[in-house]
Design a protein around this motif. Structure first.
Motif, PDB file in Angstrom:
ATOM      1  N   UNK A 160       0.320  14.364  -3.213  1.00  0.00           N
ATOM      2  CA  UNK A 160       1.490  13.692  -2.641  1.00  0.00           C
ATOM      3  C   UNK A 160       1.590  13.997  -1.142  1.00  0.00           C
ATOM      4  N   UNK A 161       1.428  15.259  -0.771  1.00  0.00           N
ATOM      5  CA  UNK A 161       1.480  15.639   0.641  1.00  0.00           C
ATOM      6  C   UNK A 161       0.330  15.054   1.445  1.00  0.00           C
ATOM      7  N   UNK A 162      -0.856  15.019   0.859  1.00  0.00           N
ATOM      8  CA  UNK A 162      -2.019  14.442   1.540  1.00  0.00           C
ATOM      9  C   UNK A 162      -1.797  12.965   1.830  1.00  0.00           C
ATOM     10  N   UNK A 163      -1.303  12.237   0.837  1.00  0.00           N
ATOM     11  CA  UNK A 163      -1.050  10.805   1.027  1.00  0.00           C
ATOM     12  C   UNK A 163       0.026  10.585   2.087  1.00  0.00           C
ATOM     13  N   UNK A 164       1.111  11.356   2.038  1.00  0.00           N
ATOM     14  CA  UNK A 164       2.159  11.217   3.050  1.00  0.00           C
ATOM     15  C   UNK A 164       1.656  11.581   4.434  1.00  0.00           C
ATOM     16  N   UNK A 165       0.823  12.612   4.533  1.00  0.00           N
ATOM     17  CA  UNK A 165       0.261  12.988   5.838  1.00  0.00           C
ATOM     18  C   UNK A 165      -0.588  11.889   6.435  1.00  0.00           C
ATOM     19  N   UNK A 166      -1.399  11.249   5.609  1.00  0.00           N
ATOM     20  CA  UNK A 166      -2.225  10.137   6.095  1.00  0.00           C
ATOM     21  C   UNK A 166      -1.349   8.962   6.507  1.00  0.00           C
ATOM     22  N   UNK A 167      -0.319   8.656   5.701  1.00  0.00           N
ATOM     23  CA  UNK A 167       0.571   7.546   6.043  1.00  0.00           C
ATOM     24  C   UNK A 167       1.337   7.806   7.346  1.00  0.00           C
ATOM     25  N   UNK A 168       1.691   9.055   7.597  1.00  0.00           N
ATOM     26  CA  UNK A 168       2.362   9.398   8.854  1.00  0.00           C
ATOM     27  C   UNK A 168       1.414   9.176  10.027  1.00  0.00           C
ATOM     28  N   UNK A 182      -1.221   7.239  10.207  1.00  0.00           N
ATOM     29  CA  UNK A 182      -1.552   5.826  10.367  1.00  0.00           C
ATOM     30  C   UNK A 182      -0.376   5.052  10.960  1.00  0.00           C
ATOM     31  N   UNK A 183       0.836   5.540  10.734  1.00  0.00           N
ATOM     32  CA  UNK A 183       2.021   4.877  11.270  1.00  0.00           C
ATOM     33  C   UNK A 183       2.559   3.813  10.340  1.00  0.00           C
ATOM     34  N   UNK A 184       2.498   4.068   9.046  1.00  0.00           N
ATOM     35  CA  UNK A 184       3.012   3.141   8.048  1.00  0.00           C
ATOM     36  C   UNK A 184       4.503   2.899   8.279  1.00  0.00           C
ATOM     37  N   UNK A 185       5.000   1.764   7.845  1.00  0.00           N
ATOM     38  CA  UNK A 185       6.379   1.336   8.105  1.00  0.00           C
ATOM     39  C   UNK A 185       7.419   2.369   7.685  1.00  0.00           C
ATOM     40  N   UNK A 186       7.272   2.980   6.540  1.00  0.00           N
ATOM     41  CA  UNK A 186       8.257   3.931   6.049  1.00  0.00           C
ATOM     42  C   UNK A 186       8.147   5.316   6.644  1.00  0.00           C
ATOM     43  N   UNK A 187       7.132   5.559   7.460  1.00  0.00           N
ATOM     44  CA  UNK A 187       6.882   6.896   7.992  1.00  0.00           C
ATOM     45  C   UNK A 187       6.836   6.912   9.521  1.00  0.00           C
ATOM     46  N   UNK A 193      16.347   9.050  12.003  1.00  0.00           N
ATOM     47  CA  UNK A 193      16.043   7.692  12.472  1.00  0.00           C
ATOM     48  C   UNK A 193      15.425   7.654  13.855  1.00  0.00           C
ATOM     49  N   UNK A 194      15.085   8.813  14.407  1.00  0.00           N
ATOM     50  CA  UNK A 194      14.457   8.879  15.727  1.00  0.00           C
ATOM     51  C   UNK A 194      12.957   8.618  15.560  1.00  0.00           C
ATOM     52  N   UNK A 195      12.385   7.683  16.306  1.00  0.00           N
ATOM     53  CA  UNK A 195      10.953   7.385  16.152  1.00  0.00           C
ATOM     54  C   UNK A 195      10.081   8.600  16.484  1.00  0.00           C
ATOM     55  N   UNK A 196       8.981   8.716  15.755  1.00  0.00           N
ATOM     56  CA  UNK A 196       8.039   9.806  16.019  1.00  0.00           C
ATOM     57  C   UNK A 196       7.229   9.485  17.256  1.00  0.00           C
ATOM     58  N   UNK A 197       6.964  10.506  18.063  1.00  0.00           N
ATOM     59  CA  UNK A 197       6.154  10.269  19.264  1.00  0.00           C
ATOM     60  C   UNK A 197       4.682  10.487  18.919  1.00  0.00           C
ATOM     61  N   UNK A 198       3.829   9.802  19.649  1.00  0.00           N
ATOM     62  CA  UNK A 198       2.380   9.891  19.399  1.00  0.00           C
ATOM     63  C   UNK A 198       1.807  11.207  19.853  1.00  0.00           C
TER      64      UNK A 198
END
Length: 114
Positions: free
Chosen positions: A88-96, A98-103, A109-114
């Protein structure tokens, strides 16, 4: 006989702003509101990949309920379900990363910086 004063021909009077111009550009948060800085997308993604089974990346982003679920399932199952939390953590880390819509934002609600 008295004459009326002459009409003013110049610019209308403008009230000065409450703050000097140099302070208007760099506003502080309102009193009582904590200062919050943007979280790093790379840091959150790496934490999710390496320590995702413990929910560390969710603690970092402010999602404490989801993080506590991951942490407690890993610890209270004495490691039997830790592999599921790690996936679960691995999948969420990859989605973060990649910049998936939900992550794309943290819990506030503050956008993540690159």
């Amino acid at each position: 006989m008295e004459q009326a004063p002459p009409a003013y021909q110049g610019q209308p009077y403008q009230q000065p702003s409450a703050q000097p111009p140099y302070q208007q550009q760099y506003r502080q948060p309102a009193y009582g509101q904590p200062y919050s800085e943007q979280k790093s997308k790379v840091a959150a993604g790496i934490l999710g990949i390496l320590l995702g089974g413990l929910g560390i990346h969710n603690f970092y982003l402010g999602y404490t309920k989801k993080a506590l679920i991951q942490l407690l399932v890993s610890v209270l199952s004495v490691g039997f379900l830790a592999w599921a939390m790690a996936i679960w953590g691995l999948v969420e880390g990859i989605l973060i990363l990649v910049g998936n819509e939900g992550f794309r934002t943290d819990a506030r609600g503050i956008p993540l910086k690159d």
